[in-house]
Design a protein around this motif. Structure first.
Motif, PDB file in Angstrom:
ATOM      1  N   ILE A 181     -27.800  22.893  -6.030  1.00 51.89           N
ATOM      2  CA  ILE A 181     -26.510  22.145  -5.490  1.00 51.89           C
ATOM      3  C   ILE A 181     -25.471  22.352  -6.563  1.00 51.89           C
ATOM      4  CG2 ILE A 181     -25.615  19.823  -5.417  1.00 51.89           C
ATOM      5  CD1 ILE A 181     -28.392  18.590  -4.637  1.00 51.89           C
ATOM      6  N   VAL A 182     -24.309  22.767  -6.021  1.00 55.10           N
ATOM      7  CA  VAL A 182     -23.059  22.857  -6.569  1.00 55.10           C
ATOM      8  C   VAL A 182     -22.076  21.803  -6.318  1.00 55.10           C
ATOM      9  CG1 VAL A 182     -21.073  24.412  -7.374  1.00 55.10           C
ATOM     10  CG2 VAL A 182     -23.461  25.222  -7.196  1.00 55.10           C
ATOM     11  N   GLY A 183     -21.649  20.894  -7.012  1.00 59.87           N
ATOM     12  CA  GLY A 183     -20.648  19.852  -6.681  1.00 59.87           C
ATOM     13  C   GLY A 183     -19.457  20.519  -7.463  1.00 59.87           C
ATOM     14  N   VAL A 184     -18.345  20.273  -6.361  1.00 58.39           N
ATOM     15  CA  VAL A 184     -16.853  20.811  -6.952  1.00 58.39           C
ATOM     16  C   VAL A 184     -16.122  19.742  -6.455  1.00 58.39           C
ATOM     17  CG1 VAL A 184     -15.073  22.384  -7.053  1.00 58.39           C
ATOM     18  CG2 VAL A 184     -17.701  23.386  -6.974  1.00 58.39           C
ATOM     19  N   GLY A 185     -15.431  18.993  -7.440  1.00 59.74           N
ATOM     20  CA  GLY A 185     -14.464  18.116  -6.722  1.00 59.74           C
ATOM     21  C   GLY A 185     -14.237  16.710  -7.599  1.00 59.74           C
ATOM     22  N   GLY A 186     -13.713  15.755  -7.376  1.00 58.44           N
ATOM     23  CA  GLY A 186     -13.698  14.346  -8.087  1.00 58.44           C
ATOM     24  C   GLY A 186     -14.976  13.625  -8.096  1.00 58.44           C
ATOM     25  N   GLY A 187     -14.804  12.537  -8.926  1.00 57.47           N
ATOM     26  CA  GLY A 187     -15.921  11.645  -8.937  1.00 57.47           C
ATOM     27  C   GLY A 187     -16.733  11.505  -7.593  1.00 57.47           C
ATOM     28  N   SER A 188     -16.095  11.029  -6.540  1.00 59.25           N
ATOM     29  CA  SER A 188     -16.905  10.736  -5.276  1.00 59.25           C
ATOM     30  C   SER A 188     -17.755  12.054  -4.939  1.00 59.25           C
ATOM     31  CB  SER A 188     -15.962  10.371  -4.172  1.00 59.25           C
ATOM     32  OG  SER A 188     -15.419   9.019  -4.551  1.00 59.25           O
ATOM     33  N   VAL A 189     -17.053  13.174  -5.219  1.00 58.12           N
ATOM     34  CA  VAL A 189     -17.911  14.367  -4.815  1.00 58.12           C
ATOM     35  C   VAL A 189     -19.101  14.651  -5.605  1.00 58.12           C
ATOM     36  CG1 VAL A 189     -17.743  16.961  -4.645  1.00 58.12           C
ATOM     37  CG2 VAL A 189     -15.849  15.470  -3.688  1.00 58.12           C
ATOM     38  N   MET A 190     -18.913  14.481  -6.966  1.00 62.00           N
ATOM     39  CA  MET A 190     -19.895  14.755  -8.120  1.00 62.00           C
ATOM     40  C   MET A 190     -21.132  13.680  -7.745  1.00 62.00           C
ATOM     41  SD  MET A 190     -18.159  16.117 -11.374  1.00 62.00           S
ATOM     42  CE  MET A 190     -16.807  14.950 -11.540  1.00 62.00           C
ATOM     43  N   ASP A 191     -20.596  12.513  -7.476  1.00 62.51           N
ATOM     44  CA  ASP A 191     -21.467  11.392  -7.029  1.00 62.51           C
ATOM     45  C   ASP A 191     -22.518  11.551  -5.742  1.00 62.51           C
ATOM     46  OD1 ASP A 191     -21.039   9.603  -9.181  1.00 62.51           O
ATOM     47  OD2 ASP A 191     -20.107   8.148  -7.874  1.00 62.51           O
ATOM     48  N   MET A 192     -21.862  12.250  -4.818  1.00 64.99           N
ATOM     49  CA  MET A 192     -22.556  12.658  -3.464  1.00 64.99           C
ATOM     50  C   MET A 192     -23.373  13.588  -4.032  1.00 64.99           C
ATOM     51  SD  MET A 192     -22.992  12.452  -0.394  1.00 64.99           S
ATOM     52  CE  MET A 192     -21.978  11.204  -0.003  1.00 64.99           C
ATOM     53  N   ALA A 193     -23.073  14.658  -4.663  1.00 64.81           N
ATOM     54  CA  ALA A 193     -23.941  15.765  -5.201  1.00 64.81           C
ATOM     55  C   ALA A 193     -25.286  15.120  -5.653  1.00 64.81           C
ATOM     56  CB  ALA A 193     -23.375  16.873  -6.160  1.00 64.81           C
ATOM     57  N   LYS A 194     -25.206  14.084  -6.627  1.00 67.58           N
ATOM     58  CA  LYS A 194     -26.310  13.390  -7.284  1.00 67.58           C
ATOM     59  C   LYS A 194     -26.979  12.768  -6.510  1.00 67.58           C
ATOM     60  CE  LYS A 194     -23.620  12.579 -11.748  1.00 67.58           C
ATOM     61  NZ  LYS A 194     -23.109  11.493 -12.714  1.00 67.58           N
ATOM     62  N   LEU A 195     -26.329  12.093  -5.479  1.00 68.82           N
ATOM     63  CA  LEU A 195     -26.927  10.987  -4.458  1.00 68.82           C
ATOM     64  C   LEU A 195     -28.184  12.337  -3.629  1.00 68.82           C
ATOM     65  CD1 LEU A 195     -24.296   8.719  -3.317  1.00 68.82           C
ATOM     66  CD2 LEU A 195     -26.296   8.221  -4.667  1.00 68.82           C
ATOM     67  N   ILE A 196     -27.556  13.203  -3.231  1.00 71.42           N
ATOM     68  CA  ILE A 196     -28.439  14.139  -2.304  1.00 71.42           C
ATOM     69  C   ILE A 196     -29.553  14.390  -3.197  1.00 71.42           C
ATOM     70  CG2 ILE A 196     -28.351  16.504  -1.405  1.00 71.42           C
ATOM     71  CD1 ILE A 196     -25.579  15.939  -0.500  1.00 71.42           C
ATOM     72  N   LYS A 197     -29.524  14.937  -4.539  1.00 71.34           N
ATOM     73  CA  LYS A 197     -30.493  15.341  -5.294  1.00 71.34           C
ATOM     74  C   LYS A 197     -31.637  13.879  -5.393  1.00 71.34           C
ATOM     75  CE  LYS A 197     -31.868  17.283  -9.791  1.00 71.34           C
ATOM     76  NZ  LYS A 197     -31.656  18.132 -10.882  1.00 71.34           N
ATOM     77  N   ALA A 198     -30.965  12.774  -5.566  1.00 71.54           N
ATOM     78  CA  ALA A 198     -31.759  11.633  -6.011  1.00 71.54           C
ATOM     79  C   ALA A 198     -32.455  11.188  -4.622  1.00 71.54           C
ATOM     80  CB  ALA A 198     -30.865  10.355  -6.083  1.00 71.54           C
ATOM     81  N   PHE A 199     -32.058  11.453  -3.407  1.00 73.17           N
ATOM     82  CA  PHE A 199     -33.020  11.065  -2.303  1.00 73.17           C
ATOM     83  C   PHE A 199     -33.604  12.267  -1.594  1.00 73.17           C
ATOM     84  CE2 PHE A 199     -28.746   8.156  -1.201  1.00 73.17           C
ATOM     85  CZ  PHE A 199     -29.563   7.254  -2.235  1.00 73.17           C
ATOM     86  N   TYR A 200     -33.710  13.537  -2.285  1.00 74.18           N
ATOM     87  CA  TYR A 200     -34.043  14.469  -1.693  1.00 74.18           C
ATOM     88  C   TYR A 200     -35.575  14.425  -1.326  1.00 74.18           C
ATOM     89  CZ  TYR A 200     -34.741  19.632  -0.850  1.00 74.18           C
ATOM     90  OH  TYR A 200     -35.048  20.921  -0.109  1.00 74.18           O
ATOM     91  N   THR A 201     -36.398  13.920  -2.448  1.00 78.22           N
ATOM     92  CA  THR A 201     -37.938  13.960  -2.195  1.00 78.22           C
ATOM     93  C   THR A 201     -38.521  12.914  -1.402  1.00 78.22           C
ATOM     94  OG1 THR A 201     -38.047  12.828  -4.544  1.00 78.22           O
ATOM     95  CG2 THR A 201     -38.265  15.207  -4.611  1.00 78.22           C
ATOM     96  N   ALA A 202     -37.515  11.815  -1.195  1.00 79.14           N
ATOM     97  CA  ALA A 202     -37.971  10.563  -0.428  1.00 79.14           C
ATOM     98  C   ALA A 202     -36.730   9.932   0.530  1.00 79.14           C
ATOM     99  CB  ALA A 202     -38.428   9.663  -1.324  1.00 79.14           C
ATOM    100  N   PRO A 203     -36.305  10.725   1.254  1.00 78.98           N
ATOM    101  CA  PRO A 203     -35.029  10.280   2.136  1.00 78.98           C
ATOM    102  C   PRO A 203     -35.302   9.233   2.843  1.00 78.98           C
ATOM    103  CG  PRO A 203     -36.229  12.332   3.067  1.00 78.98           C
ATOM    104  CD  PRO A 203     -36.983  12.287   1.865  1.00 78.98           C
ATOM    105  N   GLU A 204     -36.726   8.782   3.211  1.00 77.57           N
ATOM    106  CA  GLU A 204     -36.980   7.755   4.047  1.00 77.57           C
ATOM    107  C   GLU A 204     -36.834   6.295   3.022  1.00 77.57           C
ATOM    108  OE1 GLU A 204     -40.490   8.901   1.810  1.00 77.57           O
ATOM    109  OE2 GLU A 204     -39.065   9.891   2.992  1.00 77.57           O
TER     110      GLU A 204
END
Length: 244
Positions: free
Chosen positions: A83-106
């Motif tokens: 994952i590469v996140g390029v942007g402000g705080g919200s963009v970087m948070d979104m990159a983190k959230l995708i990683k956080a939910f990846y193994t258990a999206p449900e």
């Protein structure tokens, strides 16, 4: 350990970081217009030209859980390994959230509320701020909204593997945005300095951030501000994030 590349033009070294991770399919999380306006788009396209790149930018400024879930679905469908996140705080948070939910999206809501712990999907993440304020690239937190409720997901797995601090990327920010971002970094640094849970190291980061903001924020707002000044403000925001 997070690898940090810092300096004007350092975004051009993204290809070197990517090579270290031996990635083939990259989820690129960006803002809608800031990605191009900051000058990052042309540089990133060259750096990742030999990779399969899937871009995700269809989300609001304040990350909603529904947006993050769509990002996870795209990442899973694409079989990403970086994952590469390029942007402000919200963009970087979104990159983190995708990683956080990846193994258990449900279980995204449970993860967001801190009811269960995140499992590391074991692929790297590189964050590239295009604003100098949130310091999100230096923290293990990610903000997400469930309806009107704001949650802060925390995990050491959300610390990025690589960070690129390239002050030239904030040159396109308006004076108003520069001021807001700079004051955000300054406020975070001051708050961290006097926090009850502060440590000797966190206070060191705080004082360095305050010193840089005090010296360069006013200069950064001048029409004739140099990119070297922008670089110092980028470093100040990163230090403020480290201090949290």
């Amino acid at each position: 350990m997070t690898k940090i590349l810092s300096g004007l033009g350092s975004l051009s070294q993204l290809s070197d970081i990517r090579a270290e991770f031996n990635a083939k399919t990259v989820l690129l999380v960006t803002g809608k217009s800031s990605y191009s306006d900051s000058g990052a788009k042309s540089i990133v396209e060259v750096a990742l030209q030999n990779d399969t790149v899937v871009r995700f930018s269809d989300f609001d400024v304040n990350p909603k859980i529904e947006d993050a879930e769509r990002g996870v679905a795209l990442a899973l469908e694409s079989g990403i390994d970086l994952i590469v996140g390029v942007g402000g705080g919200s963009v970087m948070d979104m990159a983190k959230l995708i990683k956080a939910f990846y193994t258990a999206p449900e279980k995204s809501k449970q993860l967001a509320k801190g009811e269960i712990a995140m499992t590391d999907p074991e692929f790297p993440m590189v964050l590239v701020p295009t604003t100098a304020g949130s310091g999100s690239e230096a923290t293990h937190f990610a903000v997400v909204y469930i309806g009107l409720d704001k949650h802060s997901l925390a995990s050491q797995h959300l610390l990025p593997d690589g960070v690129i601090l390239d002050g030239s990327l904030i040159a396109s920010c308006s004076q108003y945005q520069m001021a807001c971002n700079g004051l955000d970094a300054l406020a975070q640094a001051i708050e961290s300095a006097w926090a009850a849970g502060s440590t000797e190291q966190s206070r060191e980061y705080s004082f360095r951030a305050v010193s840089l903001c005090s010296k360069y924020l006013t200069e950064a707002l001048a029409p004739s501000a140099s990119k070297e000044v922008f670089q110092r403000m980028m470093e100040a925001a990163n230090l403020a994030g480290k201090a949290i």
